[in-house]
Write a protein that holds these residues in place. Structure first.
Motif, PDB file in Angstrom:
ATOM      1  N   SER A 174       0.766  -1.311  -0.198  1.00  0.00           N
ATOM      2  CA  SER A 174      -0.561  -0.165  -0.120  1.00  0.00           C
ATOM      3  C   SER A 174       0.913   1.525   0.087  1.00  0.00           C
ATOM      4  CB  SER A 174      -1.132  -0.013   1.464  1.00  0.00           C
ATOM      5  OG  SER A 174      -0.709  -0.104   2.291  1.00  0.00           O
ATOM      6  N   GLU A 177       1.476   1.826  -3.619  1.00  0.00           N
ATOM      7  CA  GLU A 177       0.692   2.105  -3.917  1.00  0.00           C
ATOM      8  C   GLU A 177       0.231   3.746  -3.962  1.00  0.00           C
ATOM      9  OE1 GLU A 177      -4.497   1.063  -4.301  1.00  0.00           O
ATOM     10  OE2 GLU A 177      -3.232  -0.086  -2.965  1.00  0.00           O
ATOM     11  N   ASP A 181       0.007   5.391  -7.472  1.00  0.00           N
ATOM     12  CA  ASP A 181      -1.502   6.015  -8.144  1.00  0.00           C
ATOM     13  C   ASP A 181      -1.289   8.130  -7.792  1.00  0.00           C
ATOM     14  OD1 ASP A 181      -2.017   7.113  -5.190  1.00  0.00           O
ATOM     15  OD2 ASP A 181      -3.035   5.840  -4.806  1.00  0.00           O
TER      16      ASP A 181
END
Length: 263
Positions: A174, A177, A181
């Motif tokens: 995460s 990520e 993103d």
């Protein structure tokens, strides 16, 4: 002679049908492997290679350290009743995790490789990050301190006198990520995690330091449903073929992982 010929032909057909059924149905055995999320790309590849070589499927479950160890630590009720199934093999991002559940291990954990903390930035490095000292100027993502990636991140930040504000990511996956993103301009992740992102990120190596290095470790669990095949998988991970796969996914060799690399 005709009857004998027909009998032989029938046997050949039956054998062929059995072979086809087996190839369609897949491996007859399956082992359960739980692994830290930072290891997911490498262990997906290791599982495929092991299945191809041994005709044993690998059912891989990945997650954060807490999400994987909590069910194991709480597996037994107060009266000793077993509350759930046990994986055959557990793979942690560092030995500390395995030692926290050492009463569930069969034998000593084996170090499988060396991983290390890196700075991951989006492709093109829009924040112009070149080292830890630049992290005060950009939005940074890092793991919670309960995770191996979080402990390594805190060590690197402390060496530069930096404290991060705001929430931490649950695990290395995460954290990365957040970089891919666009939520963060940089992330402190393990090299193996960044390797799995391909061209989406660029990595900045940090000066070698013992507290920025992790040693992913593997162990057979007590009560493993198939300990023989579980141990065979561990042996495969530690084999030359297994080590090659790990190195392809950003890890360094486990041959002598505690030595500082040259240069």
């Amino acid at each position: 002679m005709l009857v004998a010929g027909l009998a032989v032909a029938l046997v050949v057909v039956v054998v062929a049908v059995v072979a086809v059924v087996r190839s369609v149905s897949g491996p007859e055995k399956t082992i359960e492997v739980s692994a830290d999320s930072s290891l997911r790309h490498a262990f997906a590849a290791l599982g495929e290679a092991f299945e191809e070589e041994n005709d044993v499927a690998v059912d891989l479950t990945v997650g954060s350290t807490v999400s994987l160890t909590a069910p194991l630590a709480n597996r037994y009720a107060a009266d000793g009743a077993d509350l759930g199934a046990t994986p055959d093999v557990f793979v942690a991002a560092d030995p500390i995790t395995l030692y926290s559940i050492d009463y569930l291990l069969t034998g000593e954990p084996a170090v499988i490789a060396e991983d290390r903390l890196v700075i991951a930035v989006p492709a093109g490095n829009p924040g112009e990050v070149s080292g830890v000292e630049d992290l005060t100027e950009v939005d940074v993502a890092a793991c919670v301190v309960d995770e191996p990636c979080g402990r390594a991140a805190d060590a690197a930040l402390a060496s530069a006198g930096i404290e991060l504000d705001g929430p931490r990511s649950a695990d290395s996956a995460s954290t990365l990520e957040a970089v891919t993103d666009g939520s963060a301009e940089a992330g402190l992740v393990l090299a193996s995690e960044a390797s799995g992102a391909g061209s989406k990120v660029e990595t900045i190596e940090l000066p070698w330091a013992e507290d920025r290095v992790t040693f992913p470790s593997i162990s057979l669990l007590t009560g493993a449903p198939d300990p023989e095949e579980g141990q065979a998988f561990i042996d495969f991970v530690l084999s030359e073929d297994g080590q090659d796969i790990l190195e392809e996914h950003g890890f360094r060799s486990a041959e002598n992982p505690h030595l500082q690399p040259e240069g």
